[in-house]
Design a protein around this motif. Structure first.
Motif, PDB file in Angstrom:
ATOM      1  N   ILE A  32      -4.091  -4.235  -1.567  1.00  0.00           N
ATOM      2  CA  ILE A  32      -5.264  -4.907  -2.138  1.00  0.00           C
ATOM      3  C   ILE A  32      -6.069  -3.953  -3.010  1.00  0.00           C
ATOM      4  O   ILE A  32      -6.501  -4.305  -4.119  1.00  0.00           O
ATOM      5  N   ASN A  33      -6.272  -2.718  -2.527  1.00  0.00           N
ATOM      6  CA  ASN A  33      -7.018  -1.740  -3.316  1.00  0.00           C
ATOM      7  C   ASN A  33      -6.284  -1.370  -4.599  1.00  0.00           C
ATOM      8  O   ASN A  33      -6.906  -1.162  -5.644  1.00  0.00           O
ATOM      9  N   LYS A  34      -4.955  -1.257  -4.511  1.00  0.00           N
ATOM     10  CA  LYS A  34      -4.182  -0.968  -5.716  1.00  0.00           C
ATOM     11  C   LYS A  34      -4.323  -2.106  -6.725  1.00  0.00           C
ATOM     12  O   LYS A  34      -4.497  -1.870  -7.925  1.00  0.00           O
ATOM     13  N   PHE A  35      -4.266  -3.327  -6.229  1.00  0.00           N
ATOM     14  CA  PHE A  35      -4.432  -4.494  -7.097  1.00  0.00           C
ATOM     15  C   PHE A  35      -5.839  -4.524  -7.685  1.00  0.00           C
ATOM     16  O   PHE A  35      -6.032  -4.786  -8.883  1.00  0.00           O
ATOM     17  N   ALA A  36      -6.848  -4.218  -6.838  1.00  0.00           N
ATOM     18  CA  ALA A  36      -8.240  -4.245  -7.302  1.00  0.00           C
ATOM     19  C   ALA A  36      -8.498  -3.182  -8.358  1.00  0.00           C
ATOM     20  O   ALA A  36      -9.189  -3.435  -9.351  1.00  0.00           O
ATOM     21  N   ILE A  37      -7.931  -1.987  -8.155  1.00  0.00           N
ATOM     22  CA  ILE A  37      -8.211  -0.892  -9.082  1.00  0.00           C
ATOM     23  C   ILE A  37      -7.514  -1.112 -10.424  1.00  0.00           C
ATOM     24  O   ILE A  37      -7.935  -0.574 -11.454  1.00  0.00           O
ATOM     25  N   THR A  38      -6.438  -1.916 -10.438  1.00  0.00           N
ATOM     26  CA  THR A  38      -5.797  -2.226 -11.715  1.00  0.00           C
ATOM     27  C   THR A  38      -6.580  -3.279 -12.491  1.00  0.00           C
ATOM     28  O   THR A  38      -6.490  -3.346 -13.723  1.00  0.00           O
ATOM     29  N   LYS A  39      -7.330  -4.114 -11.794  1.00  0.00           N
ATOM     30  CA  LYS A  39      -8.119  -5.156 -12.437  1.00  0.00           C
ATOM     31  C   LYS A  39      -9.580  -4.743 -12.637  1.00  0.00           C
ATOM     32  O   LYS A  39     -10.281  -5.321 -13.468  1.00  0.00           O
ATOM     33  N   PHE A  40     -10.015  -3.745 -11.882  1.00  0.00           N
ATOM     34  CA  PHE A  40     -11.407  -3.285 -11.929  1.00  0.00           C
ATOM     35  C   PHE A  40     -11.366  -1.764 -11.851  1.00  0.00           C
ATOM     36  O   PHE A  40     -11.481  -1.175 -10.780  1.00  0.00           O
ATOM     37  N   ASN A  41     -11.171  -1.129 -13.011  1.00  0.00           N
ATOM     38  CA  ASN A  41     -10.827   0.293 -13.063  1.00  0.00           C
ATOM     39  C   ASN A  41     -12.048   1.211 -12.946  1.00  0.00           C
ATOM     40  O   ASN A  41     -12.275   2.089 -13.787  1.00  0.00           O
ATOM     41  N   TYR A  42     -12.828   1.001 -11.889  1.00  0.00           N
ATOM     42  CA  TYR A  42     -14.003   1.844 -11.620  1.00  0.00           C
ATOM     43  C   TYR A  42     -14.000   2.205 -10.136  1.00  0.00           C
ATOM     44  O   TYR A  42     -14.666   1.545  -9.327  1.00  0.00           O
ATOM     45  N   PRO A  43     -13.242   3.236  -9.740  1.00  0.00           N
ATOM     46  CA  PRO A  43     -13.057   3.533  -8.309  1.00  0.00           C
ATOM     47  C   PRO A  43     -14.351   3.835  -7.571  1.00  0.00           C
ATOM     48  O   PRO A  43     -14.524   3.418  -6.424  1.00  0.00           O
ATOM     49  N   GLY A  44     -15.279   4.558  -8.213  1.00  0.00           N
ATOM     50  CA  GLY A  44     -16.543   4.867  -7.560  1.00  0.00           C
ATOM     51  C   GLY A  44     -17.364   3.625  -7.285  1.00  0.00           C
ATOM     52  O   GLY A  44     -17.917   3.453  -6.188  1.00  0.00           O
ATOM     53  N   VAL A 231      -9.690 -13.227 -11.647  1.00  0.00           N
ATOM     54  CA  VAL A 231      -8.715 -12.428 -10.899  1.00  0.00           C
ATOM     55  C   VAL A 231      -9.337 -11.126 -10.427  1.00  0.00           C
ATOM     56  O   VAL A 231      -9.161 -10.717  -9.273  1.00  0.00           O
ATOM     57  N   ALA A 232     -10.102 -10.471 -11.314  1.00  0.00           N
ATOM     58  CA  ALA A 232     -10.759  -9.222 -10.933  1.00  0.00           C
ATOM     59  C   ALA A 232     -11.794  -9.458  -9.833  1.00  0.00           C
ATOM     60  O   ALA A 232     -11.893  -8.673  -8.878  1.00  0.00           O
ATOM     61  N   PHE A 233     -12.547 -10.554  -9.958  1.00  0.00           N
ATOM     62  CA  PHE A 233     -13.549 -10.878  -8.945  1.00  0.00           C
ATOM     63  C   PHE A 233     -12.895 -11.123  -7.584  1.00  0.00           C
ATOM     64  O   PHE A 233     -13.386 -10.647  -6.547  1.00  0.00           O
ATOM     65  N   THR A 234     -11.776 -11.835  -7.583  1.00  0.00           N
ATOM     66  CA  THR A 234     -11.061 -12.103  -6.331  1.00  0.00           C
ATOM     67  C   THR A 234     -10.528 -10.820  -5.717  1.00  0.00           C
ATOM     68  O   THR A 234     -10.626 -10.607  -4.504  1.00  0.00           O
ATOM     69  N   ALA A 235      -9.964  -9.952  -6.554  1.00  0.00           N
ATOM     70  CA  ALA A 235      -9.412  -8.692  -6.061  1.00  0.00           C
ATOM     71  C   ALA A 235     -10.495  -7.817  -5.444  1.00  0.00           C
ATOM     72  O   ALA A 235     -10.319  -7.242  -4.365  1.00  0.00           O
ATOM     73  N   VAL A 236     -11.639  -7.704  -6.127  1.00  0.00           N
ATOM     74  CA  VAL A 236     -12.747  -6.897  -5.614  1.00  0.00           C
ATOM     75  C   VAL A 236     -13.303  -7.500  -4.327  1.00  0.00           C
ATOM     76  O   VAL A 236     -13.611  -6.794  -3.370  1.00  0.00           O
ATOM     77  N   SER A 237     -13.413  -8.827  -4.278  1.00  0.00           N
ATOM     78  CA  SER A 237     -13.930  -9.500  -3.086  1.00  0.00           C
ATOM     79  C   SER A 237     -13.029  -9.268  -1.880  1.00  0.00           C
ATOM     80  O   SER A 237     -13.505  -8.978  -0.773  1.00  0.00           O
ATOM     81  N   LEU A 238     -11.718  -9.388  -2.076  1.00  0.00           N
ATOM     82  CA  LEU A 238     -10.783  -9.126  -0.989  1.00  0.00           C
ATOM     83  C   LEU A 238     -10.859  -7.676  -0.535  1.00  0.00           C
ATOM     84  O   LEU A 238     -10.806  -7.371   0.670  1.00  0.00           O
ATOM     85  N   SER A 239     -10.990  -6.774  -1.493  1.00  0.00           N
ATOM     86  CA  SER A 239     -11.103  -5.359  -1.163  1.00  0.00           C
ATOM     87  C   SER A 239     -12.335  -5.094  -0.305  1.00  0.00           C
ATOM     88  O   SER A 239     -12.282  -4.342   0.678  1.00  0.00           O
ATOM     89  N   CYS A 240     -13.453  -5.709  -0.656  1.00  0.00           N
ATOM     90  CA  CYS A 240     -14.696  -5.530   0.105  1.00  0.00           C
ATOM     91  C   CYS A 240     -14.582  -6.139   1.504  1.00  0.00           C
ATOM     92  O   CYS A 240     -15.035  -5.550   2.494  1.00  0.00           O
ATOM     93  N   LEU A 241     -13.981  -7.329   1.597  1.00  0.00           N
ATOM     94  CA  LEU A 241     -13.824  -7.989   2.892  1.00  0.00           C
ATOM     95  C   LEU A 241     -12.959  -7.155   3.823  1.00  0.00           C
ATOM     96  O   LEU A 241     -13.319  -6.923   4.993  1.00  0.00           O
ATOM     97  N   PHE A 242     -11.826  -6.688   3.325  1.00  0.00           N
ATOM     98  CA  PHE A 242     -10.946  -5.887   4.166  1.00  0.00           C
ATOM     99  C   PHE A 242     -11.536  -4.512   4.443  1.00  0.00           C
ATOM    100  O   PHE A 242     -11.200  -3.886   5.450  1.00  0.00           O
ATOM    101  N   GLY A 243     -12.406  -4.040   3.561  1.00  0.00           N
ATOM    102  CA  GLY A 243     -13.121  -2.797   3.849  1.00  0.00           C
ATOM    103  C   GLY A 243     -13.997  -2.940   5.076  1.00  0.00           C
ATOM    104  O   GLY A 243     -14.087  -2.026   5.914  1.00  0.00           O
ATOM    105  N   LEU A 244     -14.671  -4.091   5.210  1.00  0.00           N
ATOM    106  CA  LEU A 244     -15.491  -4.360   6.389  1.00  0.00           C
ATOM    107  C   LEU A 244     -14.625  -4.485   7.640  1.00  0.00           C
ATOM    108  O   LEU A 244     -14.934  -3.906   8.693  1.00  0.00           O
TER     109      LEU A 244
END
Length: 343
Positions: A32-44, A231-244
Motif C-alpha cells: 500500500i505504501n509503495k502504491f501510495a508513494i507512486t501516486k503521491f510522491n511526498y514521503p515526508g 486514485v491518489a486520494f484512495t492510496a493515501v487514505s488506505l496508507s493512513c488507515l493501515f498506519g493506524l
C-alpha cells in the motif's frame, strides 16, 4: 486445573490474534505504501498524514468510549521521546526506500533484521544467546531473502543508501521500543498516541531539512497537481488507515512476544507481500527468486521449532534470578509460534 487450561487457551488465542493482525497489516502496508508513494510522491508529507490519522483516530475513539488510552503528559513524553525519534527515523527511511527502490529491495533488507535484533537483544537487553537451531533458522531466513532479491538487478546507489539507513534504524527501533514497552507502563493505545503524536511534532523538522516543503508548495502553485486525484486520494487514505491499524497491532504484539520473534513475524509474513507484489507490479524477481523465498519461510518454521523447545532451558535461567521477563517473553513467543509460518 480446567480453569488454568481455559485461561491458558484464552491467552493463546488473544496473543495469536494480535500476531495475525500485525502480520496482515505488515504484509499489506508495504504494498500500500509503495502504491501510495507512486501516486503521491511526498514521503515526508505522507508519513505526517499517517501520524495525524493515528492521533485523531485514537483521540476520537477515546472520546466516544470505544477505547482507553493513557493521558498525554509532558513528563511521560520526555521519557518516550528517544523511542519516538527512532520510530520516526525507521518510518522515514522505510518510505524513502520504497520511493527509490522496488518492494523486493525492501524485503531483503527487512529480512536482515531478525539476526541483528537477536544479537542486539543478547548484547543490550541481556537476553539468552540464541540456540544453535535458532541461529541456523535466522541464517536460513537471511539466505533465502538474499537469494530472492539477488535475481533482481534493479539497484541504485540511492536505493542502497536508504536501504542501509533503514536497516540500522529498524534494528534499533525493534530492540529499543521493546524496552520502552516493557518498562514505561503505558497501555497499548497510550503507546500509539504518544508514538504518533511525538512523531507528528517531529515531521515538520524533517520536512524542511529534506527540502520536500518546496516540492509541496510548487505542486500547490501548479493547481495542486494530482493532490485530489481519486486514485491518489484512495492510496493515501488506505496508507493512513493501515498506519493506524499497524500501530495498535504492532505495540500489542511487542508486549506479547519477544523482540526477535516479533521481528521474525514481520519477515515471514512478507510472503503475502511478495504474492501481491508479483500480481500488481511488473518489476519483481524471477521464479527462481520465489523458490528462494520458500527458504525464508522454511527458516521461519525452523525458528518456530527452535523456540518451542526452549522451556527445558528456561529452568536453569530461572536460577540466575534475572529471568522473569525473559521467561514470560519466551512462553508468550512459544504460544504463537505455530502461527508465524502460516501468515
Amino acid at each position: 486445573m480446567s480453569a488454568i487450561r481455559f485461561d491458558s487457551n484464552k491467552q493463546y488465542y488473544a496473543t495469536s490474534s494480535l500476531v495475525v493482525g500485525y502480520a496482515l497489516c505488515s504484509s499489506l502496508l508495504a504494498v500500500i505504501n509503495k502504491f501510495a508513494i507512486t501516486k503521491f510522491n511526498y514521503p515526508g508529507l505522507l508519513t505526517a498524514l499517517q501520524y495525524l490519522t493515528s492521533v485523531l483516530g485514537v483521540w476520537v475513539l477515546g472520546k466516544f468510549g470505544f477505547l482507553h488510552h493513557d493521558t498525554f503528559t509532558w513528563d511521560t513524553a520526555k521519557k518516550f521521546l528517544p523511542a519516538a525519534f527512532v520510530f520516526y527515523l525507521a518510518i522515514f527511511t522505510n518510505t524513502n526506500l520504497l520511493r527509490h527502490a522496488n518492494v523486493d529491495t525492501f524485503i531483503v533488507f527487512r529480512s536482515l533484521t531478525p539476526l541483528l535484533v537477536a544479537l542486539a537483544d543478547t548484547t543490550f537487553r541481556r537476553q539468552p544467546c540464541p540456540s544453535k537451531l535458532t541461529f541456523i533458522s535466522l541464517l536460513i531466513i537471511l539466505g533465502g531473502a538474499v537469494g530472492y532479491v539477488a535475481t533482481d538487478s534493479a539497484f541504485t546507489l540511492t536505493a542502497y543508501s536508504w536501504a542501509f539507513a533503514y536497516l540500522v534504524t529498524i534494528t534499533t527501533e525493534m530492540v529499543y521500543i521493546k524496552h520502552m514497552v516493557m518498562n514505561l507502563g503505558l497501555n497499548t493505545w497510550g503507546f500509539v498516541l504518544y508514538n504518533n503524536l511525538l512523531s507528528l511534532m517531529m515531521a515538520p523538522i524533517f520536512w524542511v531539512l529534506t527540502g520536500e516543503y518546496s516540492e509541496v508548495f510548487a505542486a500547490l502553485g501548479a493547481n495542486g497537481g494530482d493532490w485530489f486525484e481519486p486514485v491518489a486520494f484512495t492510496a493515501v487514505s488506505l496508507s493512513c488507515l493501515f498506519g493506524l491499524l499497524i500501530s495498535f497491532f504492532g505495540f500489542a504484539a511487542r508486549k506479547a512476544i519477544s523482540a526477535t520473534a516479533f521481528t521474525v513475524t514481520g519477515v515471514v509474513n512478507k510472503f503475502l507481500t511478495v504474492v501481491i507484489n508479483v500480481l500488481i507490479w511488473d518489476k519483481h524477481a524471477t521464479p527462481f527468486g520465489l523458490v528462494c523465498l520458500l527458504f525464508t519461510l522454511a527458516g521461519g518454521v525452523l525458528y518456530q521449532q527452535s523456540v518451542t523447545g526452549l522451556p527445558r532451558e528456561s529452568t536453569a535461567s530461572r536460577q540466575t534470578g534475572d529471568a522473569d521477563e525473559e521467561d514470560t517473553e519466551e512462553n508468550q513467543s512459544k504460544s504463537v509460534s505455530g502461527k508465524h509460518a502460516s501468515v
